[in-house]
Each structure stands twice: as C-alpha cells, then as structure tokens.
Design a protein around this motif. Structure first.
Motif, mmCIF file in Angstrom:
data_model
loop_
_atom_site.group_PDB
_atom_site.id
_atom_site.type_symbol
_atom_site.label_atom_id
_atom_site.label_comp_id
_atom_site.label_asym_id
_atom_site.label_seq_id
_atom_site.Cartn_x
_atom_site.Cartn_y
_atom_site.Cartn_z
ATOM 1 N N UNK A 87 0.830 -1.192 0.000
ATOM 2 C CA UNK A 87 0.000 0.000 0.000
ATOM 3 C C UNK A 87 0.867 1.246 0.000
ATOM 4 N N UNK A 88 0.566 2.192 -0.883
ATOM 5 C CA UNK A 88 1.422 3.366 -1.084
ATOM 6 C C UNK A 88 0.661 4.660 -0.857
ATOM 7 N N UNK A 89 1.313 5.605 -0.197
ATOM 8 C CA UNK A 89 0.798 6.969 -0.041
ATOM 9 C C UNK A 89 1.678 7.895 -0.867
ATOM 10 N N UNK A 90 1.207 8.333 -2.068
ATOM 11 C CA UNK A 90 2.023 9.218 -2.908
ATOM 12 C C UNK A 90 2.155 10.606 -2.295
ATOM 13 N N UNK A 91 3.364 11.156 -2.362
ATOM 14 C CA UNK A 91 3.647 12.520 -1.895
ATOM 15 C C UNK A 91 4.467 13.214 -2.978
ATOM 16 N N UNK A 92 3.802 13.530 -4.113
ATOM 17 C CA UNK A 92 4.535 14.053 -5.257
ATOM 18 C C UNK A 92 5.415 12.957 -5.835
ATOM 19 N N UNK A 93 6.702 13.242 -5.984
ATOM 20 C CA UNK A 93 7.631 12.214 -6.453
ATOM 21 C C UNK A 93 8.070 11.275 -5.342
ATOM 22 N N UNK A 94 7.771 11.646 -4.102
ATOM 23 C CA UNK A 94 8.110 10.795 -2.970
ATOM 24 C C UNK A 94 6.907 9.919 -2.619
ATOM 25 N N UNK A 95 7.158 8.909 -1.807
ATOM 26 C CA UNK A 95 6.081 8.033 -1.359
ATOM 27 C C UNK A 95 6.448 7.375 -0.031
ATOM 28 N N UNK A 96 5.420 7.057 0.736
ATOM 29 C CA UNK A 96 5.541 6.201 1.908
ATOM 30 C C UNK A 96 4.756 4.931 1.623
ATOM 31 N N UNK A 97 5.237 3.805 2.123
ATOM 32 C CA UNK A 97 4.525 2.558 1.822
ATOM 33 C C UNK A 97 4.644 1.564 2.970
ATOM 34 N N UNK A 98 3.677 0.653 2.993
ATOM 35 C CA UNK A 98 3.701 -0.491 3.896
ATOM 36 C C UNK A 98 3.390 -1.725 3.061
ATOM 37 N N UNK A 99 3.953 -2.863 3.465
ATOM 38 C CA UNK A 99 3.765 -4.089 2.688
ATOM 39 C C UNK A 99 3.580 -5.275 3.616
ATOM 40 N N UNK A 143 8.480 1.537 4.430
ATOM 41 C CA UNK A 143 9.612 2.283 3.912
ATOM 42 C C UNK A 143 9.196 3.542 3.192
ATOM 43 N N UNK A 144 10.166 4.126 2.516
ATOM 44 C CA UNK A 144 9.951 5.358 1.761
ATOM 45 C C UNK A 144 10.663 5.242 0.427
ATOM 46 N N UNK A 145 10.142 5.978 -0.574
ATOM 47 C CA UNK A 145 10.735 5.885 -1.898
ATOM 48 C C UNK A 145 10.703 7.207 -2.646
ATOM 49 N N UNK A 146 11.433 7.210 -3.757
ATOM 50 C CA UNK A 146 11.486 8.381 -4.642
ATOM 51 C C UNK A 146 11.345 7.881 -6.070
ATOM 52 N N UNK A 147 10.402 8.473 -6.827
ATOM 53 C CA UNK A 147 10.143 8.079 -8.203
ATOM 54 C C UNK A 147 10.805 9.049 -9.171
ATOM 55 N N UNK A 151 11.449 4.900 -13.261
ATOM 56 C CA UNK A 151 12.057 4.090 -12.207
ATOM 57 C C UNK A 151 11.761 4.625 -10.828
ATOM 58 N N UNK A 152 12.248 3.901 -9.817
ATOM 59 C CA UNK A 152 12.062 4.299 -8.426
ATOM 60 C C UNK A 152 13.182 3.702 -7.583
ATOM 61 N N UNK A 153 13.509 4.395 -6.503
ATOM 62 C CA UNK A 153 14.467 3.894 -5.520
ATOM 63 C C UNK A 153 13.779 3.922 -4.166
ATOM 64 N N UNK A 154 13.945 2.836 -3.396
ATOM 65 C CA UNK A 154 13.219 2.724 -2.134
ATOM 66 C C UNK A 154 14.120 2.159 -1.046
ATOM 67 N N UNK A 155 13.848 2.588 0.175
ATOM 68 C CA UNK A 155 14.496 2.033 1.365
ATOM 69 C C UNK A 155 13.405 1.400 2.210
ATOM 70 N N UNK A 156 13.580 0.128 2.579
ATOM 71 C CA UNK A 156 12.530 -0.559 3.320
ATOM 72 C C UNK A 156 13.113 -1.432 4.421
ATOM 73 N N UNK A 157 12.295 -1.655 5.461
ATOM 74 C CA UNK A 157 12.670 -2.518 6.567
ATOM 75 C C UNK A 157 11.592 -3.580 6.709
ATOM 76 N N UNK A 158 11.992 -4.848 6.695
ATOM 77 C CA UNK A 158 11.045 -5.961 6.747
ATOM 78 C C UNK A 158 11.271 -6.796 8.002
ATOM 79 N N UNK A 159 10.163 -7.249 8.577
ATOM 80 C CA UNK A 159 10.185 -8.166 9.711
ATOM 81 C C UNK A 159 9.394 -9.408 9.319
#
Length: 205
Positions: A87-99, A143-147, A151-159
């Motif tokens: 699930x993604x929350x777009x913030x312009x070219x940035x985004x927050x997401x949970x998976x 995590x958070x990402x930039x589009x 393409x896109x680049x993202x940093x995420x933490x998984x448990x």
C-alpha cells in the motif's frame, strides 16, 4: 497504472540461530549477512501494488560459548520466496509505503560443536552438525521511496514471522579422561523471525 515493474535490492539480514541439545547444552548466535533480492511487481492503482520476489542471504558466521567450555560456531544460509501486497501513499515524487504477505523460507545450517574433555580441557572434541529447515510464514515491512522517470528507488525494513525449526538425532563425539566415546543426541536447530534492511531500485514497463 496497470504497469509491470522489475527490481533489484541489496541490504543486510539479521539472523538468530539456536542449537539446543537437552542432555548437553543450549547456545544462541546472532549476526548479519549481505542480502540480494530480485522482484517483479504490478501496480493495480496509485495506492496498491502486488509484488513477488526471491531473496538470498549469504552465510552468517557466528560463534558462542557456554560456561562449561562448550563452544559453537554456526554458518546459516537463508533463501526465501515471498508474495506481498504493497500500500502506497504518494507525496509528489516521494512516497511512503507499507507491505505485507506470505514468505517461504529455506534455511541451511552448518555447525561445529566443540566439547572439551571435563578432566582435560586441552582435549577438544569437534562435532559437525548439518541441518536444513523450511517454513511458511508472514512478512511485513514499511519504507519510503522516490520516483524518477520510469524508475524508483526505495528504502525498506522488513520483519518476518518465520520460525524455522528442525529436530533430528545427531552423532556426538566426546571424551572423559582421555577416553573417547561416540553416541547420539537429539538436536533442535532454529532460526526465528529474521529481519532485514533493503535498498531497492526498480524500473517500470
């Protein structure tokens, strides 16, 4: 939307491995290993994507020792397949997401259990233990990402909620007073709830 994307991720996974032989000892080791992830995804809409991926974690080499002089060296290797909804929350070219979704883990263990002679600690008895465990569990992350462009680049933490455990009889080589004997002990080897930090890059088609 309705786009397919592929991606590659690199990062670190934290693994905790436990060896329990009730008649002898219980030891825990913890360490990190480099991780590579490849994945394929589909954007259902601007807020929802589906991803499937393969992850491989290199050997985590760690050691531990008990008060009675028993020492353990472990090499743990984890591979996994996962299917998640993001699930993604777009913030312009940035985004927050949970998976979150399902993960199937396959873990291999190679261990050396070093047992000293109780009357002559200079005599060491090295025991090799090899085990394998598979388990289906759950994975969640954020995590958070930039589009940029396509393409896109993202940093995420998984448990993960992934309790991989196997119990098998193993041969044990010991000595008392320099007299060597061999026997069998029941060992339980487990790796519980690996965690990972990943940096990913993806491209849309």
């Amino acid at each position: 939307y309705g786009k397919v994307y592929i991606g590659l991720g690199v990062g670190k996974t934290t693994l905790k491995t436990n060896l329990d032989i009730p008649s002898l000892t219980s030891l825990n080791t913890k360490g990190q290993a480099s991780t590579v992830n490849v994945f394929l995804g589909y954007t259902v809409n601007k807020n929802l994507s589906i991803e499937g991926g393969l992850t491989s974690t290199g050997n985590t080499t760690n050691s531990a020792s008990a008060e009675n002089g028993i020492a353990l060296k472990t090499e743990t290797d984890l591979r996994s397949i996962e299917l998640v909804a993001k699930g993604t929350l777009p913030l312009g070219k940035f985004e927050l997401f949970a998976r979150g979704g399902a993960i199937f883990g396959d873990t291999s263990y190679e261990m050396t259990l070093d047992i000293p002679d109780p009357t002559d600690p200079a005599i060491r008895n090295a025991n090799k233990i090899t085990q394998n465990s598979q388990k289906l569990g759950l994975i969640v992350g954020a995590g958070a990402g930039y589009n940029f462009g396509r393409g896109a680049i993202r940093l995420q933490y998984d448990i993960t909620q992934l309790d991989m455990k196997t119990t098998d009889p193993v041969p044990l080589f010991t000595s008392v007073g320099g007299v060597f004997t061999s026997g069998t002990g029941e060992s339980t080897v487990s790796t519980k709830n690996p965690k990972r930090l990943m940096l990913t890059v993806s491209a849309y088609f």
